[in-house]
Design an enzyme around this catalytic site. Structure first.
Site, short mmCIF file in Angstrom:
data_model
loop_
_atom_site.label_atom_id
_atom_site.label_comp_id
_atom_site.label_asym_id
_atom_site.label_seq_id
_atom_site.Cartn_x
_atom_site.Cartn_y
_atom_site.Cartn_z
N HIS A 17 0.85 -1.20 0.00
CA HIS A 17 0.00 0.00 0.00
C HIS A 17 0.88 1.24 0.00
CE1 HIS A 17 0.71 0.61 4.29
NE2 HIS A 17 0.31 -0.62 4.54
N HIS A 20 4.06 1.64 2.15
CA HIS A 20 5.28 0.98 1.67
C HIS A 20 5.90 1.80 0.54
CE1 HIS A 20 2.76 -2.59 3.05
NE2 HIS A 20 3.76 -2.52 3.93
N CYS A 125 2.60 -10.50 19.99
CA CYS A 125 1.66 -10.07 18.93
C CYS A 125 2.08 -10.75 17.63
CB CYS A 125 1.67 -8.56 18.73
SG CYS A 125 0.68 -8.08 17.28
N CYS A 128 2.75 -8.08 14.79
CA CYS A 128 4.05 -7.37 14.89
C CYS A 128 5.20 -8.37 14.86
CB CYS A 128 4.21 -6.62 16.20
SG CYS A 128 3.08 -5.31 16.55
N CYS A 143 -2.62 -5.49 21.58
CA CYS A 143 -1.50 -4.83 20.91
C CYS A 143 -1.87 -3.38 20.64
CB CYS A 143 -1.20 -5.54 19.59
SG CYS A 143 -0.04 -4.62 18.58
N HIS A 146 -1.92 -2.96 16.61
CA HIS A 146 -2.92 -3.67 15.80
C HIS A 146 -4.27 -3.80 16.48
CE1 HIS A 146 0.91 -4.91 13.89
NE2 HIS A 146 0.19 -4.71 12.82
N LYS A 300 -3.19 5.24 11.32
CA LYS A 300 -2.12 4.81 10.43
C LYS A 300 -2.74 3.95 9.33
CE LYS A 300 1.60 1.53 10.27
NZ LYS A 300 1.92 0.20 10.72
N LYS A 303 -2.47 -2.57 6.52
CA LYS A 303 -3.18 -3.68 5.92
C LYS A 303 -4.23 -4.22 6.87
CE LYS A 303 0.81 -5.47 5.58
NZ LYS A 303 2.18 -5.63 5.23
O1 ME8 Z 1 7.52 -4.24 9.57
N1 ME8 Z 1 3.00 5.22 6.87
O2 ME8 Z 1 7.08 -4.98 7.42
P1 ME8 Z 1 5.77 -4.17 7.04
C1 ME8 Z 1 4.29 5.22 6.57
N2 ME8 Z 1 8.81 -6.91 7.70
N3 ME8 Z 1 5.00 4.11 6.35
C2 ME8 Z 1 4.38 2.94 6.43
C3 ME8 Z 1 3.01 2.85 6.72
C4 ME8 Z 1 2.31 4.06 6.94
N4 ME8 Z 1 1.02 4.11 7.20
N5 ME8 Z 1 2.68 1.55 6.73
C5 ME8 Z 1 3.81 0.85 6.43
C6 ME8 Z 1 7.75 -4.96 8.62
N6 ME8 Z 1 4.84 1.69 6.24
C7 ME8 Z 1 8.95 -5.90 8.67
C8 ME8 Z 1 10.20 -5.09 8.46
S1 ME8 Z 1 12.86 -4.85 8.18
C9 ME8 Z 1 14.18 -5.78 8.52
C10 ME8 Z 1 11.47 -5.88 8.50
C11 ME8 Z 1 6.21 1.31 5.90
O3 ME8 Z 1 5.30 -4.75 5.75
C12 ME8 Z 1 7.20 1.80 6.94
O4 ME8 Z 1 8.47 1.85 6.37
O5 ME8 Z 1 4.84 -4.11 8.16
C13 ME8 Z 1 7.14 0.69 7.96
O6 ME8 Z 1 8.27 0.71 8.81
C14 ME8 Z 1 7.12 -0.51 7.04
O7 ME8 Z 1 6.31 -0.10 5.92
C15 ME8 Z 1 6.54 -1.74 7.69
O8 ME8 Z 1 6.32 -2.71 6.70
#
Ligand code: ME8
Length: 509
Positions: A17, A20, A125, A128, A143, A146, A300, A303
């Site tokens: 989304h 990301h 969680c 997370c 959590c 979430h 925020k 997903k």
């Molecule tokens: O946490 N606003 O993956 P994830 C801004 N796999 N940035 C956002 C956002 C939002 N509303 N939502 C997501 C993970 N992001 C782990 C990470 S790293 C070694 C492992 C972005 O799919 C932001 O960069 O939940 C956040 O930190 C990341 O997506 C989380 O992606």
């Protein structure tokens, strides 16, 4: 000089989304800018494919975790060209080469004596993938991120001696005040460390979808350890037959959202210390993109909360450059900020179509009409170049800000220059000068300075809006894209009139 920038690797339990896209575009702006400065750049993004959420979703859909990972990793891959991201590699943690390297590093952590077997009991969680400490649990054992009930877990795990890194981490934060930016996030991470560090689970016995623990194959590594290591492992296999680790490790910048601060600012440096590996130079933590939910409450985008704005739809209507611009213009990098379709439209119309697009169209049209399409010879006009916010200092200011990863502030400085150029047009009124033969030299000067100003701004904005700036620079007859040999051009280049960079939107019903 080497510049290595990373994004988090995203979970494959659902589709990408705008959140990301935001992080990935931010890292892309830095990567493109550093390439323009003639540095050797490596830009990594990818997907985090292990862990419980992937298993759960796959089970629900009646497919294997690997099938789910393949399908959703492809969606993240498909997003990249559409948002014009210039990554050098895309890592998937289910890649056997990543797994082998994780095992190698973790074996070293084990052999260095930082690992022991123990009983874990506490709240977890699954979304997370985080074992929550006392301070991280919301009312009713839920959590806070979430808003789901936490699981009570009791299992025999391998533990990582995080507690023994409390002092080394305090030392790190003391010696490197810019390790984590912005300062508020640095303070938050340091407060977490100062609050006392407990050892953390390093493995899970109940899950099989992960990287096997080499000294105890009944266990897989807790997904965060496997995931964090991607930043390091990728360099060893991103280029066939060429291990890039020496050239690019340690990373210059990890870019990430504030939700995963603890893992990156506490666990990650501790893990690297335990493995005798150099620490990244900087971590850049941004805020959340917020959307209003159906009750008007800002939340925020996520997903699991189901309130996402589809980047594909936005790009369809506004183009990738407009999305890239809007994200960093509207939401100051580092802070939380609200985005909305209405906000998009306002910025698009007033800033992209009017400020920037019009300036380009007018300048190209006037050079075409008054000087047969050739930029006249003239000197730099102090009225545009002088002063702290003048075009003369612009490159230096943008570079200094982007060295601090101040992506929104650097964009603001460029926009101030765009506005200054527009004022210049209004003040000098080239259409009036064109009516008087005696003022031909003045007209030459104005047209030359507008073309030159646009060239400078176009080069600096190319990292933000690569497609439009390429069109603009081509139309201005500017062959280069580097910021190294930036100096002023003399006139003589042939310009070309082009359709509007940002066409006005047709009204929608
Ligand atoms: O946490 N606003 O993956 P994830 C801004 N796999 N940035 C956002 C956002 C939002 N509303 N939502 C997501 C993970 N992001 C782990 C990470 S790293 C070694 C492992 C972005 O799919 C932001 O960069 O939940 C956040 O930190 C990341 O997506 C989380 O992606």
């Amino acid at each position: 000089m080497a510049f290595y920038v990373t994004t988090p690797i995203y979970y494959v339990n659902a589709a990408p989304h705008l959140g990301h896209a935001y992080t990935t575009i931010g890292a892309d702006i830095l990567a493109r800018h550093h390439r323009q400065r003639g540095e050797e750049v490596f830009f990594l993004t990818g997907t985090d494919e292990h862990g419980e959420p992937v298993v759960q979703v796959a089970e629900r859909e009646g497919i294997t975790p690997k099938e789910l990972a393949d399908r959703n990793a492809q969606r993240f891959l498909d997003l990249l060209p559409r948002i014009n991201v210039s990554n050098d590699f895309f890592i998937r943690t289910s890649d056997p080469r990543h797994k082998a390297r994780v095992q190698e590093v973790m074996q070293r952590v084990h052999d260095n004596g930082h690992v022991y077997k123990g009983l874990y009991e506490g709240w977890y969680c699954p979304k997370c993938a985080d074992f929550k400490t006392e301070g991280e649990i919301a009312e009713g054992n839920t959590c806070p991120i979430h808003r789901i009930p936490l699981d009570r877990e009791r299992e025999e795990n391998w533990f990582f001696r995080l507690s023994s890194f409390e002092q080394p981490l305090k030392d790190l934060y003391g010696q490197r005040p810019d390790f984590v930016a912005p300062r508020s996030r640095y303070n938050e991470a340091l407060a977490f460390i100062n609050g006392g560090l407990q050892d953390v689970s390093l493995s899970r016995a109940k899950i099989t979808w992960g990287v096997e623990v080499p000294w105890d194959p009944e266990h897989v590594f807790y997904v965060w350890f496997d995931a964090l290591l991607n930043y390091y492992t990728a360099l060893s296999f991103a280029r066939d037959g060429d291990d890039l680790t020496e050239r690019f490790w340690p990373a210059s910048f990890h870019v990430l959202g504030k939700d995963i601060l603890k893992f990156h600012a506490v666990f990650w440096p501790a893990l690297l210390l335990a493995a005798d590996l150099p620490l990244p130079e900087r971590e850049l933590i941004h805020g959340y993109l917020l959307m209003r939910d159906s009750e008007g409450v800002e939340t925020k985008m996520s997903k699991s909360l189901g309130n996402v704005l589809d980047p594909f739809e936005v790009i369809e209507r506004y183009g990738a450059d407009a999305l890239r611009f809007y994200c960093f213009r509207e939401v100051s990098f580092g802070q939380d900020g609200s985005i909305s379709p209405g906000g998009f439209e306002t910025r698009y119309e007033s800033e992209l179509a009017n400020d920037f697009g019009n300036l380009a169209s007018r300048t190209l049209a006037m050079v075409d009409r008054y000087r047969d399409g050739v930029i006249p010879e003239a000197g730099i006009d102090e009225a545009l170049s002088a002063g702290e916010d003048g075009l003369g200092e612009l490159r230096q200011r943008v570079c200094e800000l982007l060295d601090q990863a101040e992506i929104s502030r650097a964009l603001e400085v460029c926009w101030a220059a765009v506005r200054r150029l527009n004022r210049y047009v209004e003040e000098r009124r080239p259409w009036d000068l064109a009516k008087e033969e005696a003022r031909a030299a003045d007209l030459d000067s104005v047209l030359y300075n507008l073309a030159e100003g646009l060239r400078v701004v176009g080069l600096l904005l190319a990292a933000y809006m690569p497609e439009s700036c390429t069109r603009l620079l081509d139309a201005l007859g500017e062959p280069g894209r580097e910021l190294t040999d930036f100096g002023s051009r003399s006139g003589g280049a042939r310009v070309e009139r082009i359709p509007p960079l940002f066409p006005k939107l047709e009204a929608t019903g």
